[in-house]
Design a protein around this motif. Structure first.
Motif, PDB file in Angstrom:
ATOM      1  N   ALA A   9     -22.103  -6.566   5.769  1.00  0.00           N
ATOM      2  CA  ALA A   9     -22.194  -5.238   5.162  1.00  0.00           C
ATOM      3  C   ALA A   9     -23.546  -4.577   5.380  1.00  0.00           C
ATOM      4  CB  ALA A   9     -21.911  -5.335   3.662  1.00  0.00           C
ATOM      5  N   ALA A  10     -24.550  -5.384   5.713  1.00  0.00           N
ATOM      6  CA  ALA A  10     -25.877  -4.816   5.947  1.00  0.00           C
ATOM      7  C   ALA A  10     -25.912  -3.977   7.215  1.00  0.00           C
ATOM      8  CB  ALA A  10     -26.915  -5.933   6.046  1.00  0.00           C
ATOM      9  N   SER A  11     -24.875  -4.071   8.044  1.00  0.00           N
ATOM     10  CA  SER A  11     -24.836  -3.310   9.287  1.00  0.00           C
ATOM     11  C   SER A  11     -23.589  -2.438   9.313  1.00  0.00           C
ATOM     12  CB  SER A  11     -24.837  -4.271  10.486  1.00  0.00           C
ATOM     13  OG  SER A  11     -25.977  -5.092  10.456  1.00  0.00           O
ATOM     14  N   PRO A  12     -23.469  -1.445   8.423  1.00  0.00           N
ATOM     15  CA  PRO A  12     -22.258  -0.635   8.348  1.00  0.00           C
ATOM     16  C   PRO A  12     -22.057   0.180   9.612  1.00  0.00           C
ATOM     17  CG  PRO A  12     -24.006   0.349   7.039  1.00  0.00           C
ATOM     18  CD  PRO A  12     -24.509  -0.992   7.481  1.00  0.00           C
ATOM     19  N   GLY A  13     -20.794   0.397   9.934  1.00  0.00           N
ATOM     20  CA  GLY A  13     -20.480   1.278  11.043  1.00  0.00           C
ATOM     21  C   GLY A  13     -20.547   0.617  12.392  1.00  0.00           C
ATOM     22  N   ARG A  14     -20.796  -0.668  12.466  1.00  0.00           N
ATOM     23  CA  ARG A  14     -20.828  -1.332  13.764  1.00  0.00           C
ATOM     24  C   ARG A  14     -19.422  -1.352  14.349  1.00  0.00           C
ATOM     25  NH1 ARG A  14     -25.038  -3.467  15.928  1.00  0.00           N
ATOM     26  NH2 ARG A  14     -26.944  -3.510  14.715  1.00  0.00           N
ATOM     27  N   PRO A  15     -19.295  -1.210  15.676  1.00  0.00           N
ATOM     28  CA  PRO A  15     -17.975  -1.126  16.283  1.00  0.00           C
ATOM     29  C   PRO A  15     -17.223  -2.440  16.199  1.00  0.00           C
ATOM     30  CG  PRO A  15     -19.661  -1.374  17.967  1.00  0.00           C
ATOM     31  CD  PRO A  15     -20.364  -1.161  16.654  1.00  0.00           C
ATOM     32  N   HIS A  16     -15.912  -2.330  16.085  1.00  0.00           N
ATOM     33  CA  HIS A  16     -15.011  -3.466  16.179  1.00  0.00           C
ATOM     34  C   HIS A  16     -15.230  -4.484  15.070  1.00  0.00           C
ATOM     35  CE1 HIS A  16     -14.353  -1.541  19.941  1.00  0.00           C
ATOM     36  NE2 HIS A  16     -15.530  -1.864  20.394  1.00  0.00           N
ATOM     37  N   ALA A  17     -15.848  -4.122  13.970  1.00  0.00           N
ATOM     38  CA  ALA A  17     -16.001  -5.068  12.865  1.00  0.00           C
ATOM     39  C   ALA A  17     -14.633  -5.357  12.278  1.00  0.00           C
ATOM     40  CB  ALA A  17     -16.912  -4.488  11.790  1.00  0.00           C
ATOM     41  N   PRO A  18     -14.308  -6.635  12.018  1.00  0.00           N
ATOM     42  CA  PRO A  18     -12.986  -6.955  11.512  1.00  0.00           C
ATOM     43  C   PRO A  18     -12.752  -6.347  10.134  1.00  0.00           C
ATOM     44  CG  PRO A  18     -14.439  -8.868  11.397  1.00  0.00           C
ATOM     45  CD  PRO A  18     -15.171  -7.811  12.145  1.00  0.00           C
ATOM     46  N   SER A  19     -11.564  -5.799   9.930  1.00  0.00           N
ATOM     47  CA  SER A  19     -11.263  -5.155   8.656  1.00  0.00           C
ATOM     48  C   SER A  19     -10.852  -6.162   7.600  1.00  0.00           C
ATOM     49  CB  SER A  19     -10.150  -4.127   8.856  1.00  0.00           C
ATOM     50  OG  SER A  19      -9.000  -4.752   9.408  1.00  0.00           O
ATOM     51  N   ILE A  20     -10.309  -7.312   8.021  1.00  0.00           N
ATOM     52  CA  ILE A  20      -9.894  -8.340   7.069  1.00  0.00           C
ATOM     53  C   ILE A  20     -10.262  -9.692   7.613  1.00  0.00           C
ATOM     54  CG2 ILE A  20      -7.958  -7.009   6.139  1.00  0.00           C
ATOM     55  CD1 ILE A  20      -6.101  -8.738   7.880  1.00  0.00           C
ATOM     56  N   LEU A  21     -10.364 -10.653   6.729  1.00  0.00           N
ATOM     57  CA  LEU A  21     -10.533 -12.041   7.121  1.00  0.00           C
ATOM     58  C   LEU A  21      -9.150 -12.645   7.256  1.00  0.00           C
ATOM     59  CD1 LEU A  21     -12.891 -14.078   7.494  1.00  0.00           C
ATOM     60  CD2 LEU A  21     -12.465 -14.804   5.160  1.00  0.00           C
ATOM     61  N   PRO A  22      -8.882 -13.484   8.268  1.00  0.00           N
ATOM     62  CA  PRO A  22      -7.567 -14.094   8.402  1.00  0.00           C
ATOM     63  C   PRO A  22      -7.118 -14.739   7.090  1.00  0.00           C
ATOM     64  CG  PRO A  22      -8.896 -14.563  10.338  1.00  0.00           C
ATOM     65  CD  PRO A  22      -9.792 -13.864   9.360  1.00  0.00           C
ATOM     66  N   SER A  23      -5.831 -14.619   6.789  1.00  0.00           N
ATOM     67  CA  SER A  23      -5.315 -15.006   5.479  1.00  0.00           C
ATOM     68  C   SER A  23      -5.442 -16.490   5.184  1.00  0.00           C
ATOM     69  CB  SER A  23      -3.839 -14.610   5.382  1.00  0.00           C
ATOM     70  OG  SER A  23      -3.088 -15.267   6.393  1.00  0.00           O
ATOM     71  N   HIS A  24      -5.589 -17.327   6.237  1.00  0.00           N
ATOM     72  CA  HIS A  24      -5.677 -18.760   5.991  1.00  0.00           C
ATOM     73  C   HIS A  24      -7.079 -19.193   5.562  1.00  0.00           C
ATOM     74  CE1 HIS A  24      -6.506 -18.083  10.346  1.00  0.00           C
ATOM     75  NE2 HIS A  24      -7.610 -18.666   9.967  1.00  0.00           N
ATOM     76  N   ALA A  25      -8.048 -18.284   5.578  1.00  0.00           N
ATOM     77  CA  ALA A  25      -9.426 -18.664   5.233  1.00  0.00           C
ATOM     78  C   ALA A  25      -9.538 -18.822   3.727  1.00  0.00           C
ATOM     79  CB  ALA A  25     -10.403 -17.609   5.745  1.00  0.00           C
ATOM     80  N   GLY A  26      -9.318 -20.053   3.255  1.00  0.00           N
ATOM     81  CA  GLY A  26      -9.191 -20.228   1.825  1.00  0.00           C
ATOM     82  C   GLY A  26     -10.287 -21.015   1.151  1.00  0.00           C
ATOM     83  N   THR A  27     -11.302 -21.478   1.893  1.00  0.00           N
ATOM     84  CA  THR A  27     -12.342 -22.267   1.263  1.00  0.00           C
ATOM     85  C   THR A  27     -13.525 -21.402   0.886  1.00  0.00           C
ATOM     86  OG1 THR A  27     -13.418 -22.762   3.359  1.00  0.00           O
ATOM     87  CG2 THR A  27     -11.703 -24.266   2.659  1.00  0.00           C
ATOM     88  N   ALA A  28     -14.425 -21.983   0.099  1.00  0.00           N
ATOM     89  CA  ALA A  28     -15.641 -21.282  -0.285  1.00  0.00           C
ATOM     90  C   ALA A  28     -16.413 -20.877   0.954  1.00  0.00           C
ATOM     91  CB  ALA A  28     -16.490 -22.189  -1.174  1.00  0.00           C
ATOM     92  N   GLY A  29     -16.940 -19.660   0.940  1.00  0.00           N
ATOM     93  CA  GLY A  29     -17.696 -19.185   2.081  1.00  0.00           C
ATOM     94  C   GLY A  29     -16.830 -18.642   3.190  1.00  0.00           C
ATOM     95  N   GLY A  30     -15.509 -18.620   3.008  1.00  0.00           N
ATOM     96  CA  GLY A  30     -14.618 -18.049   4.000  1.00  0.00           C
ATOM     97  C   GLY A  30     -14.172 -18.993   5.088  1.00  0.00           C
ATOM     98  N   TYR A  31     -14.611 -20.246   5.065  1.00  0.00           N
ATOM     99  CA  TYR A  31     -14.227 -21.183   6.123  1.00  0.00           C
ATOM    100  C   TYR A  31     -12.728 -21.464   6.089  1.00  0.00           C
ATOM    101  CZ  TYR A  31     -18.941 -22.367   7.659  1.00  0.00           C
ATOM    102  OH  TYR A  31     -20.193 -22.316   8.198  1.00  0.00           O
ATOM    103  N   PRO A  32     -12.063 -21.436   7.258  1.00  0.00           N
ATOM    104  CA  PRO A  32     -10.646 -21.799   7.301  1.00  0.00           C
ATOM    105  C   PRO A  32     -10.436 -23.228   6.805  1.00  0.00           C
ATOM    106  CG  PRO A  32     -11.315 -20.767   9.349  1.00  0.00           C
ATOM    107  CD  PRO A  32     -12.570 -21.045   8.577  1.00  0.00           C
ATOM    108  N   ASP A  33      -9.379 -23.425   6.044  1.00  0.00           N
ATOM    109  CA  ASP A  33      -9.114 -24.723   5.455  1.00  0.00           C
ATOM    110  C   ASP A  33      -7.968 -25.395   6.183  1.00  0.00           C
ATOM    111  OD1 ASP A  33      -9.484 -26.793   3.762  1.00  0.00           O
ATOM    112  OD2 ASP A  33      -8.877 -25.758   1.935  1.00  0.00           O
ATOM    113  N   GLY A  34      -7.795 -26.688   5.912  1.00  0.00           N
ATOM    114  CA  GLY A  34      -6.693 -27.443   6.478  1.00  0.00           C
ATOM    115  C   GLY A  34      -6.599 -28.785   5.801  1.00  0.00           C
ATOM    116  N   ALA A  35      -5.366 -29.240   5.544  1.00  0.00           N
ATOM    117  CA  ALA A  35      -5.173 -30.498   4.831  1.00  0.00           C
ATOM    118  C   ALA A  35      -5.565 -31.691   5.674  1.00  0.00           C
ATOM    119  CB  ALA A  35      -3.713 -30.621   4.384  1.00  0.00           C
ATOM    120  N   ASP A  36      -5.479 -31.565   6.987  1.00  0.00           N
ATOM    121  CA  ASP A  36      -5.853 -32.657   7.882  1.00  0.00           C
ATOM    122  C   ASP A  36      -6.490 -32.046   9.133  1.00  0.00           C
ATOM    123  OD1 ASP A  36      -3.709 -31.582   9.273  1.00  0.00           O
ATOM    124  OD2 ASP A  36      -2.341 -33.211   8.739  1.00  0.00           O
TER     125      ASP A  36
END
Length: 337
Positions: A9-36
């Protein structure tokens, strides 16, 4: 606001910034999770795919004049919809181990992945390995043409460094500089590109060649191992590793890179083209230098197991926290594609 958006967010307006984080990113800090391990590998690959798809959109970015549609189409053909994304996985999991930011790790690892994709496009060209198939689909020069394929490789390489140097993803200028420096060294004349030249020489293109084990190991450490090692090192940089931590992680990355190439040589002899998504048996036909030739299949398998042991020993300081990286080493030698 997602965690990834908050980090940039410190760099607003930068091109091609993703609008959402992929829905599977469920751990703290946004890291994608997986059971194994397979689930986590897939989750990270999905996150990388989404990030790269955003970077390869048709919208014109800051400082760009235009994005030629044919070039963008060919770049997407080269990058999207295939691959294990092992290199960014190593970056992301290393940064996760050290408590680094997910957004920075995702961008750093995606930059390394773009270098890898560029190398495949150029490696497939008629002047190099002359391949018609990559990841189960026509290579870029077959789907488009040779000139476009050359330009695609050039564009992917420069985009890789643009992403790694962009303050939208790495706030610390020292981190940005270190990422670019280490990736350039791994990809360049003393790393991957130099290794590719040695590989061509091993075919006898520039005169008689008969590489011994040590020369073969050096070739492979440059051609394949350097980019895998810097994938781990990039995660260490983003994660703020201490000097001893970085040295241990680099030892892990180098051993993993060597194991990956030996396993690849074994697969080239034993796997089918259908399973691999590319032509197999080509290394032997071309007279390329491999450890399978120097050590035999059984010797090459034993070397893979030895290198996995080196990887596990390097990760000992982190105990159970580094289990995912240990599994990555085991996956590298056990994979079937």
């Amino acid at each position: 606001m997602t965690s990834l958006q908050a980090e940039s967010a410190a760099s607003p307006g930068r091109p091609h910034a993703p609008s959402i984080l992929p829905s599977h990113a469920g751990t703290a800090g946004g890291y994608p999770d997986g059971a194994d391990f397979p689930a986590r590998l897939t989750a990270v690959a999905d996150a990388v795919e989404a990030f790269l798809a955003d970077r390869l959109g048709d919208g014109v970015g800051e400082g760009e004049i235009a994005r030629p549609p044919r070039l963008m189409q060919a770049m997407r053909h080269a990058v999207l919809g295939g691959g294990k994304r092992l290199r960014p996985f190593l970056t992301i999991e290393t940064a996760r181990l050290l408590g680094g930011p997910f957004a920075g790790a995702l961008a750093a690892g995606s930059g390394v992945e773009l270098v890898h994709c560029y190398s495949l496009v150029h490696d497939d060209l008629p002047a190099m390995d002359d391949d018609d198939l990559r990841r189960g689909k026509p290579t870029v020069h077959k789907a488009f043409d040779e000139a476009t394929a050359i330009l695609v490789g050039d564009a992917l390489l420069t985009l890789a460094f643009e992403i790694q140097a962009d303050p939208a993803w790495q706030a610390d200028p020292g981190v940005r500089a270190d990422l670019v420096l280490r990736t350039a060294r791994a990809a360049g004349l003393g790393g991957m590109v130099g290794g590719q030249l040695l590989d061509l020489g091993a075919e006898g293109r520039f005169g008689p060649a008969n590489l011994d084990v040590d020369a073969t190991l050096q070739l492979q450490a440059m051609k394949t191992g350097a980019l895998l090692a810097v994938s781990v090192e990039a995660g260490a940089i983003v994660g703020g590793a201490t000097a001893p931590e970085r040295a241990a992680l680099l030892a892990y990355g180098r051993a993993l890179g060597q194991a990956f190439q030996v396993a690849d040589d074994i697969l080239d002899r034993e796997a089918s083209a259908e399973a691999m998504g590319k032509r197999t048996g080509k290394d032997k036909a071309a007279g390329k230098a491999t450890l399978v030739d120097r050590l035999g299949l059984d010797g090459a398998r034993a070397e893979c197991e030895r290198l996995v042991g080196v990887c596990e020993a390097a990760l000992a300081p982190w105990g159970a926290a580094a289990e995912t990286l240990r599994e990555a080493a085991r996956f590298t030698v056990a994979r079937k594609t």
